[in-house]
Scaffold this motif. Structure first.
Motif, PDB file in Angstrom:
ATOM      1  N   LEU A 293       0.828  -1.206   0.000  1.00 49.51           N
ATOM      2  CA  LEU A 293       0.000   0.000   0.000  1.00 49.51           C
ATOM      3  C   LEU A 293       0.861   1.254   0.000  1.00 49.51           C
ATOM      4  O   LEU A 293       0.584   2.201  -0.731  1.00 49.51           O
ATOM      5  CB  LEU A 293      -0.915   0.028   1.235  1.00 49.51           C
ATOM      6  N   ARG A 294       1.909   1.260   0.812  1.00 47.74           N
ATOM      7  CA  ARG A 294       2.792   2.427   0.867  1.00 47.74           C
ATOM      8  C   ARG A 294       3.478   2.657  -0.465  1.00 47.74           C
ATOM      9  O   ARG A 294       3.621   3.794  -0.910  1.00 47.74           O
ATOM     10  CB  ARG A 294       3.841   2.254   1.961  1.00 47.74           C
ATOM     11  N   ALA A 295       3.890   1.585  -1.114  1.00 50.19           N
ATOM     12  CA  ALA A 295       4.577   1.721  -2.399  1.00 50.19           C
ATOM     13  C   ALA A 295       3.636   2.228  -3.489  1.00 50.19           C
ATOM     14  O   ALA A 295       4.041   2.974  -4.371  1.00 50.19           O
ATOM     15  CB  ALA A 295       5.171   0.370  -2.812  1.00 50.19           C
ATOM     16  N   ARG A 296       2.370   1.841  -3.407  1.00 51.86           N
ATOM     17  CA  ARG A 296       1.406   2.223  -4.441  1.00 51.86           C
ATOM     18  C   ARG A 296       0.833   3.619  -4.230  1.00 51.86           C
ATOM     19  O   ARG A 296       0.434   4.274  -5.173  1.00 51.86           O
ATOM     20  CB  ARG A 296       0.257   1.215  -4.488  1.00 51.86           C
ATOM     21  N   ASP A 297       0.724   4.058  -2.972  1.00 52.79           N
ATOM     22  CA  ASP A 297       0.104   5.351  -2.694  1.00 52.79           C
ATOM     23  C   ASP A 297       0.837   6.041  -1.548  1.00 52.79           C
ATOM     24  O   ASP A 297       0.319   6.148  -0.450  1.00 52.79           O
ATOM     25  CB  ASP A 297      -1.380   5.152  -2.346  1.00 52.79           C
ATOM     26  N   PRO A 298       2.074   6.507  -1.797  1.00 50.94           N
ATOM     27  CA  PRO A 298       2.851   7.090  -0.707  1.00 50.94           C
ATOM     28  C   PRO A 298       2.279   8.403  -0.177  1.00 50.94           C
ATOM     29  O   PRO A 298       2.451   8.729   0.981  1.00 50.94           O
ATOM     30  CB  PRO A 298       4.233   7.305  -1.331  1.00 50.94           C
ATOM     31  N   GLU A 299       1.591   9.136  -1.005  1.00 47.29           N
ATOM     32  CA  GLU A 299       1.052  10.428  -0.589  1.00 47.29           C
ATOM     33  C   GLU A 299      -0.261  10.282   0.158  1.00 47.29           C
ATOM     34  O   GLU A 299      -0.454  10.874   1.207  1.00 47.29           O
ATOM     35  CB  GLU A 299       0.840  11.333  -1.814  1.00 47.29           C
TER      36      GLU A 299
ATOM     37  N   ALA B  16     -17.961  -0.903  -0.176  1.00 45.26           N
ATOM     38  CA  ALA B  16     -17.651   0.435   0.322  1.00 45.26           C
ATOM     39  C   ALA B  16     -16.242   0.470   0.910  1.00 45.26           C
ATOM     40  O   ALA B  16     -15.483   1.416   0.658  1.00 45.26           O
ATOM     41  CB  ALA B  16     -18.694   0.875   1.359  1.00 45.26           C
ATOM     42  N   VAL B  17     -15.878  -0.545   1.676  1.00 43.56           N
ATOM     43  CA  VAL B  17     -14.534  -0.606   2.253  1.00 43.56           C
ATOM     44  C   VAL B  17     -13.485  -0.648   1.140  1.00 43.56           C
ATOM     45  O   VAL B  17     -12.450   0.009   1.222  1.00 43.56           O
ATOM     46  CB  VAL B  17     -14.390  -1.824   3.200  1.00 43.56           C
ATOM     47  N   ALA B  18     -13.759  -1.379   0.079  1.00 41.52           N
ATOM     48  CA  ALA B  18     -12.811  -1.485  -1.035  1.00 41.52           C
ATOM     49  C   ALA B  18     -12.565  -0.141  -1.710  1.00 41.52           C
ATOM     50  O   ALA B  18     -11.491   0.080  -2.278  1.00 41.52           O
ATOM     51  CB  ALA B  18     -13.320  -2.493  -2.058  1.00 41.52           C
ATOM     52  N   LYS B  19     -13.532   0.770  -1.637  1.00 38.90           N
ATOM     53  CA  LYS B  19     -13.409   2.079  -2.293  1.00 38.90           C
ATOM     54  C   LYS B  19     -12.674   3.101  -1.429  1.00 38.90           C
ATOM     55  O   LYS B  19     -12.385   4.198  -1.901  1.00 38.90           O
ATOM     56  CB  LYS B  19     -14.797   2.617  -2.639  1.00 38.90           C
ATOM     57  N   LEU B  20     -12.387   2.763  -0.172  1.00 31.87           N
ATOM     58  CA  LEU B  20     -11.699   3.704   0.709  1.00 31.87           C
ATOM     59  C   LEU B  20     -10.272   3.960   0.229  1.00 31.87           C
ATOM     60  O   LEU B  20      -9.652   3.080  -0.375  1.00 31.87           O
ATOM     61  CB  LEU B  20     -11.646   3.152   2.131  1.00 31.87           C
ATOM     62  N   PRO B  21      -9.728   5.141   0.533  1.00 35.15           N
ATOM     63  CA  PRO B  21      -8.302   5.377   0.243  1.00 35.15           C
ATOM     64  C   PRO B  21      -7.454   4.335   0.970  1.00 35.15           C
ATOM     65  O   PRO B  21      -7.822   3.883   2.060  1.00 35.15           O
ATOM     66  CB  PRO B  21      -8.055   6.781   0.799  1.00 35.15           C
ATOM     67  N   PRO B  22      -6.342   3.929   0.391  1.00 35.02           N
ATOM     68  CA  PRO B  22      -5.566   2.810   0.924  1.00 35.02           C
ATOM     69  C   PRO B  22      -5.212   2.880   2.412  1.00 35.02           C
ATOM     70  O   PRO B  22      -5.401   1.914   3.138  1.00 35.02           O
ATOM     71  CB  PRO B  22      -4.302   2.801   0.064  1.00 35.02           C
ATOM     72  N   ARG B  23      -4.687   4.002   2.890  1.00 37.90           N
ATOM     73  CA  ARG B  23      -4.288   4.059   4.303  1.00 37.90           C
ATOM     74  C   ARG B  23      -5.504   4.038   5.222  1.00 37.90           C
ATOM     75  O   ARG B  23      -5.480   3.402   6.272  1.00 37.90           O
ATOM     76  CB  ARG B  23      -3.405   5.277   4.581  1.00 37.90           C
ATOM     77  N   ALA B  24      -6.565   4.716   4.833  1.00 35.49           N
ATOM     78  CA  ALA B  24      -7.782   4.695   5.641  1.00 35.49           C
ATOM     79  C   ALA B  24      -8.343   3.274   5.686  1.00 35.49           C
ATOM     80  O   ALA B  24      -8.768   2.781   6.733  1.00 35.49           O
ATOM     81  CB  ALA B  24      -8.821   5.669   5.080  1.00 35.49           C
ATOM     82  N   ARG B  25      -8.346   2.596   4.537  1.00 36.55           N
ATOM     83  CA  ARG B  25      -8.826   1.220   4.471  1.00 36.55           C
ATOM     84  C   ARG B  25      -7.967   0.312   5.347  1.00 36.55           C
ATOM     85  O   ARG B  25      -8.480  -0.520   6.102  1.00 36.55           O
ATOM     86  CB  ARG B  25      -8.811   0.718   3.027  1.00 36.55           C
ATOM     87  N   ALA B  26      -6.645   0.490   5.270  1.00 38.64           N
ATOM     88  CA  ALA B  26      -5.744  -0.351   6.060  1.00 38.64           C
ATOM     89  C   ALA B  26      -6.017  -0.191   7.557  1.00 38.64           C
ATOM     90  O   ALA B  26      -6.136  -1.183   8.277  1.00 38.64           O
ATOM     91  CB  ALA B  26      -4.288  -0.009   5.747  1.00 38.64           C
ATOM     92  N   VAL B  27      -6.153   1.035   8.020  1.00 39.83           N
ATOM     93  CA  VAL B  27      -6.401   1.260   9.450  1.00 39.83           C
ATOM     94  C   VAL B  27      -7.764   0.700   9.841  1.00 39.83           C
ATOM     95  O   VAL B  27      -7.893   0.042  10.878  1.00 39.83           O
ATOM     96  CB  VAL B  27      -6.270   2.761   9.809  1.00 39.83           C
ATOM     97  N   LEU B  28      -8.777   0.923   9.027  1.00 42.17           N
ATOM     98  CA  LEU B  28     -10.113   0.402   9.334  1.00 42.17           C
ATOM     99  C   LEU B  28     -10.087  -1.125   9.432  1.00 42.17           C
ATOM    100  O   LEU B  28     -10.617  -1.698  10.394  1.00 42.17           O
ATOM    101  CB  LEU B  28     -11.127   0.832   8.271  1.00 42.17           C
ATOM    102  N   VAL B  29      -9.467  -1.777   8.470  1.00 42.47           N
ATOM    103  CA  VAL B  29      -9.424  -3.246   8.478  1.00 42.47           C
ATOM    104  C   VAL B  29      -8.637  -3.747   9.684  1.00 42.47           C
ATOM    105  O   VAL B  29      -9.084  -4.645  10.396  1.00 42.47           O
ATOM    106  CB  VAL B  29      -8.822  -3.788   7.152  1.00 42.47           C
ATOM    107  N   LEU B  30      -7.472  -3.149   9.927  1.00 37.95           N
ATOM    108  CA  LEU B  30      -6.662  -3.616  11.053  1.00 37.95           C
ATOM    109  C   LEU B  30      -7.363  -3.372  12.390  1.00 37.95           C
ATOM    110  O   LEU B  30      -7.342  -4.230  13.268  1.00 37.95           O
ATOM    111  CB  LEU B  30      -5.292  -2.933  11.043  1.00 37.95           C
ATOM    112  N   HIS B  31      -7.994  -2.216  12.552  1.00 39.78           N
ATOM    113  CA  HIS B  31      -8.645  -1.884  13.827  1.00 39.78           C
ATOM    114  C   HIS B  31      -9.990  -2.573  14.000  1.00 39.78           C
ATOM    115  O   HIS B  31     -10.229  -3.273  14.984  1.00 39.78           O
ATOM    116  CB  HIS B  31      -8.812  -0.363  13.945  1.00 39.78           C
ATOM    117  N   ASP B  32     -10.883  -2.389  13.037  1.00 43.36           N
ATOM    118  CA  ASP B  32     -12.264  -2.858  13.210  1.00 43.36           C
ATOM    119  C   ASP B  32     -12.469  -4.317  12.829  1.00 43.36           C
ATOM    120  O   ASP B  32     -13.357  -4.967  13.365  1.00 43.36           O
ATOM    121  CB  ASP B  32     -13.225  -1.984  12.396  1.00 43.36           C
TER     122      ASP B  32
END
Length: 183
Positions: A93-99, A128-144
């Motif tokens: 995810l970081r490599a694909r969307d660093p900004e 809906a989760v799949a459409k989230l920006p990568p970092r937001a999606r990553a945190v949501l999946v890891l946390h929730d």
């Protein structure tokens, strides 16, 4: 039909020891036992991109094979493997969307109080989760979904605890907007 029960830590330990000694059949058995869970985690983190999830699953198991000798049996193999797979997905995810640019309206939505929402159907939520920006999606999946604490999330992708919390609020706000629009 054969049903497979959950692997026991002892059974995994024996397989890990044999695989670390070069026994490919033992590693294949570990792969069969754990590929489903690994794939599920990286699939969610990749935004339900099946092809990407397959690549990340394979990459996680390649890394596991390479690092098997460093596994110290301080935790369950499944925990170690899952953490390794999540790290592979987060590095991707970081490599694909660093900004991961943040728009003003997204930040405004993120500071609104979080209220429970009803997705109606699981597929709507997954899309809906799949459409989230990568970092937001990553945190949501890891946390929730995975149950990680913000401190652990902050250690993995290298973000501050406050950033993790902000990304979670951002993700939840975006989900509310998407799911609200869908109903």
């Amino acid at each position: 039909p054969r049903t497979e029960s959950a692997p026991t830590p002892d059974a995994d330990s024996d397989l890990v020891r044999r695989a670390a000694d070069g026994d490919m059949r033992s590693f294949e058995a570990l792969y069969r036992r754990h590929a489903g869970r690994v794939h599920g985690a990286v699939w969610r983190l990749s935004g339900m991109n099946e092809a990407r999830a397959e690549e990340l699953t394979q990459e996680a198991f390649v890394r596991a094979w390479q690092k098997l000798g460093s596994f110290r049996f301080e935790s369950a193999f499944s925990t170690w493997l899952h953490r390794l797979a999540v790290n592979v997905a987060l590095m991707d995810l970081r490599a694909r969307d660093p900004e991961d640019a943040v728009e003003n309206e997204v930040l405004e939505a993120a500071i609104e109080p979080v209220t429970p929402f009803c997705a109606g159907e699981r597929s709507d939520l997954e899309q809906a989760v799949a459409k989230l920006p990568p970092r937001a999606r990553a945190v949501l999946v890891l946390h929730d979904v995975e149950g990680w604490k913000h401190e652990a999330i902050g250690r993995e992708p290298g973000m501050a605890v406050g950033s993790s919390k902000a990304q979670l609020h951002r993700a939840r706000g975006l989900l509310r907007g998407m799911l609200g629009d869908a109903s």
